[in-house]
Design a protein around this motif. Structure first.
Motif, short mmCIF file in Angstrom:
data_model
loop_
_atom_site.label_atom_id
_atom_site.label_comp_id
_atom_site.label_asym_id
_atom_site.label_seq_id
_atom_site.Cartn_x
_atom_site.Cartn_y
_atom_site.Cartn_z
N SER A 140 36.21 -23.13 -7.79
CA SER A 140 35.29 -23.16 -8.93
C SER A 140 34.08 -24.04 -8.64
O SER A 140 33.03 -23.88 -9.27
CB SER A 140 36.01 -23.62 -10.19
OG SER A 140 36.60 -24.88 -9.99
N CYS A 141 34.20 -24.96 -7.71
CA CYS A 141 33.06 -25.82 -7.38
C CYS A 141 31.89 -25.00 -6.82
O CYS A 141 30.74 -25.28 -7.12
CB CYS A 141 33.47 -26.89 -6.36
SG CYS A 141 34.70 -28.05 -6.96
N PHE A 142 32.21 -24.01 -5.99
CA PHE A 142 31.16 -23.21 -5.34
C PHE A 142 31.20 -21.74 -5.76
O PHE A 142 30.44 -20.94 -5.23
CB PHE A 142 31.26 -23.33 -3.82
CG PHE A 142 30.96 -24.72 -3.32
CD1 PHE A 142 29.66 -25.18 -3.28
CD2 PHE A 142 31.97 -25.56 -2.93
CE1 PHE A 142 29.37 -26.46 -2.84
CE2 PHE A 142 31.70 -26.84 -2.48
CZ PHE A 142 30.38 -27.30 -2.45
N LYS A 190 38.20 -12.39 -3.05
CA LYS A 190 37.61 -11.35 -2.21
C LYS A 190 36.73 -11.95 -1.12
O LYS A 190 36.79 -11.51 0.03
CB LYS A 190 36.80 -10.38 -3.08
CG LYS A 190 36.19 -9.24 -2.31
CD LYS A 190 35.43 -8.30 -3.21
CE LYS A 190 34.78 -7.20 -2.39
NZ LYS A 190 33.99 -6.30 -3.21
N GLN A 191 35.94 -12.96 -1.46
CA GLN A 191 35.09 -13.60 -0.46
C GLN A 191 35.92 -14.29 0.61
O GLN A 191 35.59 -14.21 1.80
CB GLN A 191 34.14 -14.59 -1.13
CG GLN A 191 33.06 -13.92 -1.96
CD GLN A 191 32.26 -14.91 -2.76
OE1 GLN A 191 32.82 -15.64 -3.58
NE2 GLN A 191 30.96 -14.96 -2.53
N ILE A 202 37.21 -21.37 6.75
CA ILE A 202 36.72 -20.81 5.49
C ILE A 202 35.67 -21.75 4.91
O ILE A 202 34.61 -21.33 4.45
CB ILE A 202 37.87 -20.57 4.49
CG1 ILE A 202 38.85 -19.50 5.01
CG2 ILE A 202 37.34 -20.23 3.11
CD1 ILE A 202 38.30 -18.10 5.04
N ALA A 203 35.95 -23.05 4.95
CA ALA A 203 35.01 -24.06 4.44
C ALA A 203 33.69 -23.99 5.20
O ALA A 203 32.62 -24.11 4.61
CB ALA A 203 35.62 -25.45 4.53
N GLY A 228 36.54 -25.52 -0.66
CA GLY A 228 37.45 -26.57 -0.25
C GLY A 228 36.79 -27.85 0.20
O GLY A 228 37.48 -28.80 0.57
N THR A 229 35.47 -27.90 0.16
CA THR A 229 34.79 -29.09 0.67
C THR A 229 34.37 -30.08 -0.41
O THR A 229 33.91 -31.17 -0.09
CB THR A 229 33.53 -28.70 1.48
OG1 THR A 229 32.63 -28.00 0.62
CG2 THR A 229 33.88 -27.85 2.67
N ASP A 230 34.54 -29.72 -1.68
CA ASP A 230 34.13 -30.65 -2.73
C ASP A 230 35.36 -31.38 -3.28
O ASP A 230 35.74 -32.42 -2.76
CB ASP A 230 33.38 -29.90 -3.84
CG ASP A 230 32.64 -30.84 -4.79
OD1 ASP A 230 32.28 -31.95 -4.36
OD2 ASP A 230 32.44 -30.47 -5.94
#
Length: 99
Positions: free
Chosen positions: A20-22, A27-28, A43-44, A50-52
């Motif tokens: 939700s951060c990005f 699907k992406q 993936i990050a 996953g980076t925030d």
């Protein structure tokens, strides 16, 4: 007078957000995995998921599962990590020496 209503329905894609951060969807993540991303870190690197806050990393891991991944297959065959990295990088050009 007769009134006819024409309702135009839109087909909305069912979006399940993983990050939700990005705003990254399942699907992406699956598209990045199909393109070769095998780990949450990859993936990050592809989309920042996953980076925030990091709360989506476990979900990304679950989506990636144990599917086909060339790197993972080499590691499962007992190849050392250096060989895996070398296989990814391809041939190393030899520097020409000036005489």
């Amino acid at each position: 007078m007769r009134v006819t209503l024409l309702i135009i329905g839109s087909i909305q894609e069912h979006r399940v957000y993983v990050c939700s951060c990005f705003g990254i969807t399942e699907k992406q993540v699956q598209e990045h995995a199909s393109a070769g991303a095998c780990t949450p870190r990859q993936i990050a690197g592809a989309c920042k998921a996953g980076t925030d806050c990091g709360s989506c990393v476990r979900r990304i891991q679950a989506l990636l599962g144990r599917g086909a991944c060339p790197r993972r297959e080499l590691l499962d065959q007992g190849e050392p990590a250096a060989a895996v990295l070398a296989a990814e990088a391809g041939p190393v050009p030899v520097a020409s020496r000036a005489a």
